[in-house]
Design a protein around this motif. Structure first.
Motif, PDB file in Angstrom:
ATOM      1  N   LEU A 174     167.589 -40.814  75.061  1.00  0.00           N
ATOM      2  CA  LEU A 174     168.403 -41.234  73.387  1.00  0.00           C
ATOM      3  C   LEU A 174     167.442 -40.913  72.348  1.00  0.00           C
ATOM      4  CD1 LEU A 174     168.365 -45.508  74.552  1.00  0.00           C
ATOM      5  CD2 LEU A 174     170.271 -43.828  74.130  1.00  0.00           C
ATOM      6  N   ALA A 175     166.547 -40.735  72.123  1.00  0.00           N
ATOM      7  CA  ALA A 175     166.277 -39.838  71.847  1.00  0.00           C
ATOM      8  C   ALA A 175     166.514 -38.442  70.946  1.00  0.00           C
ATOM      9  CB  ALA A 175     164.117 -40.042  71.225  1.00  0.00           C
ATOM     10  N   ASP A 176     166.568 -37.878  72.319  1.00  0.00           N
ATOM     11  CA  ASP A 176     167.018 -36.338  72.674  1.00  0.00           C
ATOM     12  C   ASP A 176     168.654 -36.666  71.912  1.00  0.00           C
ATOM     13  OD1 ASP A 176     167.261 -33.896  73.137  1.00  0.00           O
ATOM     14  OD2 ASP A 176     168.282 -33.900  75.440  1.00  0.00           O
ATOM     15  N   HIS A 177     169.587 -37.742  71.840  1.00  0.00           N
ATOM     16  CA  HIS A 177     170.662 -37.444  71.568  1.00  0.00           C
ATOM     17  C   HIS A 177     170.293 -38.080  69.652  1.00  0.00           C
ATOM     18  CE1 HIS A 177     175.388 -38.681  70.384  1.00  0.00           C
ATOM     19  NE2 HIS A 177     174.385 -39.478  69.817  1.00  0.00           N
ATOM     20  N   GLU A 178     169.542 -38.805  69.429  1.00  0.00           N
ATOM     21  CA  GLU A 178     169.585 -38.608  67.872  1.00  0.00           C
ATOM     22  C   GLU A 178     169.541 -37.297  67.048  1.00  0.00           C
ATOM     23  OE1 GLU A 178     170.495 -41.631  66.086  1.00  0.00           O
ATOM     24  OE2 GLU A 178     171.169 -42.473  67.933  1.00  0.00           O
ATOM     25  N   ILE A 202     161.816 -41.586  64.756  1.00  0.00           N
ATOM     26  CA  ILE A 202     160.405 -42.152  65.210  1.00  0.00           C
ATOM     27  C   ILE A 202     160.126 -43.721  65.481  1.00  0.00           C
ATOM     28  CG2 ILE A 202     158.626 -42.445  63.088  1.00  0.00           C
ATOM     29  CD1 ILE A 202     159.362 -39.157  62.201  1.00  0.00           C
ATOM     30  N   GLU A 203     160.703 -44.163  64.704  1.00  0.00           N
ATOM     31  CA  GLU A 203     160.333 -45.850  65.143  1.00  0.00           C
ATOM     32  C   GLU A 203     161.419 -46.542  65.894  1.00  0.00           C
ATOM     33  OE1 GLU A 203     162.642 -47.385  61.919  1.00  0.00           O
ATOM     34  OE2 GLU A 203     162.050 -46.497  59.885  1.00  0.00           O
ATOM     35  N   SER A 204     161.948 -45.963  66.551  1.00  0.00           N
ATOM     36  CA  SER A 204     162.442 -46.750  67.534  1.00  0.00           C
ATOM     37  C   SER A 204     162.067 -46.361  68.755  1.00  0.00           C
ATOM     38  CB  SER A 204     163.671 -46.622  67.387  1.00  0.00           C
ATOM     39  OG  SER A 204     164.256 -46.741  66.518  1.00  0.00           O
ATOM     40  N   TYR A 205     161.700 -44.546  68.849  1.00  0.00           N
ATOM     41  CA  TYR A 205     160.470 -44.428  70.119  1.00  0.00           C
ATOM     42  C   TYR A 205     159.643 -43.975  70.170  1.00  0.00           C
ATOM     43  CZ  TYR A 205     165.893 -44.721  70.834  1.00  0.00           C
ATOM     44  OH  TYR A 205     167.224 -45.639  71.375  1.00  0.00           O
ATOM     45  N   PRO A 206     158.573 -44.085  69.200  1.00  0.00           N
ATOM     46  CA  PRO A 206     157.696 -42.937  68.736  1.00  0.00           C
ATOM     47  C   PRO A 206     156.836 -43.114  69.774  1.00  0.00           C
ATOM     48  CG  PRO A 206     156.971 -45.522  69.318  1.00  0.00           C
ATOM     49  CD  PRO A 206     158.789 -45.774  69.220  1.00  0.00           C
ATOM     50  N   ASP A 207     156.890 -43.211  71.037  1.00  0.00           N
ATOM     51  CA  ASP A 207     156.589 -42.831  72.450  1.00  0.00           C
ATOM     52  C   ASP A 207     157.275 -41.340  73.234  1.00  0.00           C
ATOM     53  OD1 ASP A 207     158.107 -44.597  73.263  1.00  0.00           O
ATOM     54  OD2 ASP A 207     156.957 -45.336  74.703  1.00  0.00           O
ATOM     55  N   THR A 208     158.150 -41.098  72.595  1.00  0.00           N
ATOM     56  CA  THR A 208     158.758 -40.388  73.239  1.00  0.00           C
ATOM     57  C   THR A 208     158.152 -38.589  73.096  1.00  0.00           C
ATOM     58  OG1 THR A 208     160.023 -39.854  71.973  1.00  0.00           O
ATOM     59  CG2 THR A 208     160.511 -41.274  73.212  1.00  0.00           C
ATOM     60  N   SER A 209     158.470 -37.810  73.039  1.00  0.00           N
ATOM     61  CA  SER A 209     158.145 -36.222  72.935  1.00  0.00           C
ATOM     62  C   SER A 209     158.479 -35.469  71.810  1.00  0.00           C
ATOM     63  CB  SER A 209     158.289 -35.377  74.793  1.00  0.00           C
ATOM     64  OG  SER A 209     159.644 -35.390  74.719  1.00  0.00           O
ATOM     65  N   PHE A 210     159.700 -36.402  71.517  1.00  0.00           N
ATOM     66  CA  PHE A 210     160.693 -36.049  70.329  1.00  0.00           C
ATOM     67  C   PHE A 210     160.509 -36.132  68.857  1.00  0.00           C
ATOM     68  CE2 PHE A 210     163.281 -35.957  74.167  1.00  0.00           C
ATOM     69  CZ  PHE A 210     163.792 -35.122  74.089  1.00  0.00           C
ATOM     70  N   VAL A 211     159.517 -36.653  68.755  1.00  0.00           N
ATOM     71  CA  VAL A 211     158.244 -37.428  67.654  1.00  0.00           C
ATOM     72  C   VAL A 211     158.529 -37.148  66.912  1.00  0.00           C
ATOM     73  CG1 VAL A 211     156.760 -38.561  66.521  1.00  0.00           C
ATOM     74  CG2 VAL A 211     157.749 -39.596  68.069  1.00  0.00           C
ATOM     75  N   GLU A 212     157.537 -34.863  67.382  1.00  0.00           N
ATOM     76  CA  GLU A 212     157.189 -33.678  66.736  1.00  0.00           C
ATOM     77  C   GLU A 212     158.136 -33.670  65.992  1.00  0.00           C
ATOM     78  OE1 GLU A 212     155.585 -29.508  67.646  1.00  0.00           O
ATOM     79  OE2 GLU A 212     155.422 -30.596  68.982  1.00  0.00           O
ATOM     80  N   GLU A 213     159.698 -33.014  66.484  1.00  0.00           N
ATOM     81  CA  GLU A 213     160.999 -32.558  65.797  1.00  0.00           C
ATOM     82  C   GLU A 213     161.083 -32.768  65.358  1.00  0.00           C
ATOM     83  OE1 GLU A 213     165.668 -31.282  67.601  1.00  0.00           O
ATOM     84  OE2 GLU A 213     163.663 -31.041  69.214  1.00  0.00           O
ATOM     85  N   ALA A 214     161.595 -34.861  65.319  1.00  0.00           N
ATOM     86  CA  ALA A 214     161.755 -35.524  64.100  1.00  0.00           C
ATOM     87  C   ALA A 214     160.693 -34.829  63.086  1.00  0.00           C
ATOM     88  CB  ALA A 214     161.911 -36.990  64.554  1.00  0.00           C
ATOM     89  N   LEU A 215     159.732 -35.194  63.041  1.00  0.00           N
ATOM     90  CA  LEU A 215     158.925 -34.891  61.675  1.00  0.00           C
ATOM     91  C   LEU A 215     159.639 -33.748  61.253  1.00  0.00           C
ATOM     92  CD1 LEU A 215     155.567 -36.468  63.004  1.00  0.00           C
ATOM     93  CD2 LEU A 215     156.648 -37.280  61.034  1.00  0.00           C
ATOM     94  N   VAL A 216     159.590 -32.546  62.045  1.00  0.00           N
ATOM     95  CA  VAL A 216     160.696 -31.407  61.253  1.00  0.00           C
ATOM     96  C   VAL A 216     161.727 -31.243  60.591  1.00  0.00           C
ATOM     97  CG1 VAL A 216     160.570 -28.862  61.862  1.00  0.00           C
ATOM     98  CG2 VAL A 216     158.559 -30.099  63.537  1.00  0.00           C
TER      99      VAL A 216
END
Length: 266
Positions: A174-178, A202-216
């Motif tokens: 789901l995080a990857d889709h977003e 970041i808000e919905s999936y904070p424990d996934t490996s996609f937070v770093e890319e979301a920040l970028v």
């Protein structure tokens, strides 16, 4: 003689047209609820799920208040699941939950609902040759919510570990889709839309490996919008939480945009 035979055949065919084709004999006629359930179970054991469903439907209609009613519904849902009919499986499970809200196997019903959606995800992937992150994630959310309901209502269920592992997978998808959508918005310069998608991750999936890319993505979007204070705030968050991020370890000047424009490098 031949004329007589022809006449007989014509009369026979005419009768078929009038009364329709012969119907299949009902091998459950006169049987008890227990015996019909046994026949359904025998078919289930031999992987004849379609026939098993037929028997279970007859059991339901003929003995609606039978002691086998609840189990028949669960068995029917499982048979639909094995036939890869997620819609019928989920529909049957939801009826079961509504009719038997205190049944001892209610946790299994929620689990079956989750895995039915989960399996549907795999079927669609194979049929479309498309990764699930590239398309509508509705079925992923449905599966995730079913497992979430299971673990909320039955934290000690024996299906807990499997449900948890599936939820971890689903959260990452789901995080990857977003982020897949956010990357597209960055490409077309829809920076506000990209920001919203990245924030949601970041808000919905904070424990996934996609937070770093979301920040970028947020850093780049703020940069393009000229919102330097917010860009610097997120750069600090990225540095604090991901000090070994490739964004900082490749000796690149963080004042330049090119290091984070990975979505332009297809």
């Amino acid at each position: 003689m031949r004329i007589g035979l022809v006449v007989i055949m014509m009369l026979f065919l005419g009768s078929c047209a009038i009364f329709g084709p012969p119907t299949e004999l009902d091998d459950t006629k006169g049987l008890s609820a227990e015996r019909i359930y046994e026949k359904a179970s025998e078919r289930m054991a031999s992987n004849d799920y379609k026939k098993s469903v037929e028997y279970l439907k007859k059991l339901e209609s003929r003995y609606p208040n039978s002691k086998y009613g609840a189990q028949a519904k669960l068995d029917m849902a499982y048979a639909y699941y094995k036939q890869e009919d997620a819609a019928q499986c989920v529909s049957t499970v939801e009826r079961f939950i509504k009719i038997y809200p205190n049944h001892p196997n209610l946790d299994y019903a929620y689990y079956l609902k989750g895995v039915a959606y989960f399996k549907q995800r795999g079927i669609i992937d194979k049929a479309t040759f498309q990764d699930v992150s590239d398309r509508d994630p509705k079925v992923l959310r449905q599966s995730f919510l079913a497992f979430k309901d299971l673990l909320t209502l039955y934290p000690n269920t024996r299906y807990g570990q499997d449900a948890t592992e599936r939820m971890i997978y689903l959260k990452n998808k789901l995080a990857d889709h977003e982020l897949h959508v956010a990357r597209h918005y960055m490409k077309v310069k829809a920076y506000i839309a990209a920001l919203n998608r990245a924030k949601f991750v970041i808000e919905s999936y904070p424990d996934t490996s996609f937070v770093e890319e979301a920040l970028v993505i947020m850093i780049s979007a703020y940069d393009n919008l000229g919102m330097d204070d917010l860009k610097e705030d997120n750069l600090r968050i990225l540095k604090q939480n991901y000090p070994n991020s490739p964004m900082f370890t490749k000796g690149k000047d963080t004042k330049k945009q090119d290091w984070w424009r990975f979505w332009d490098k297809d």
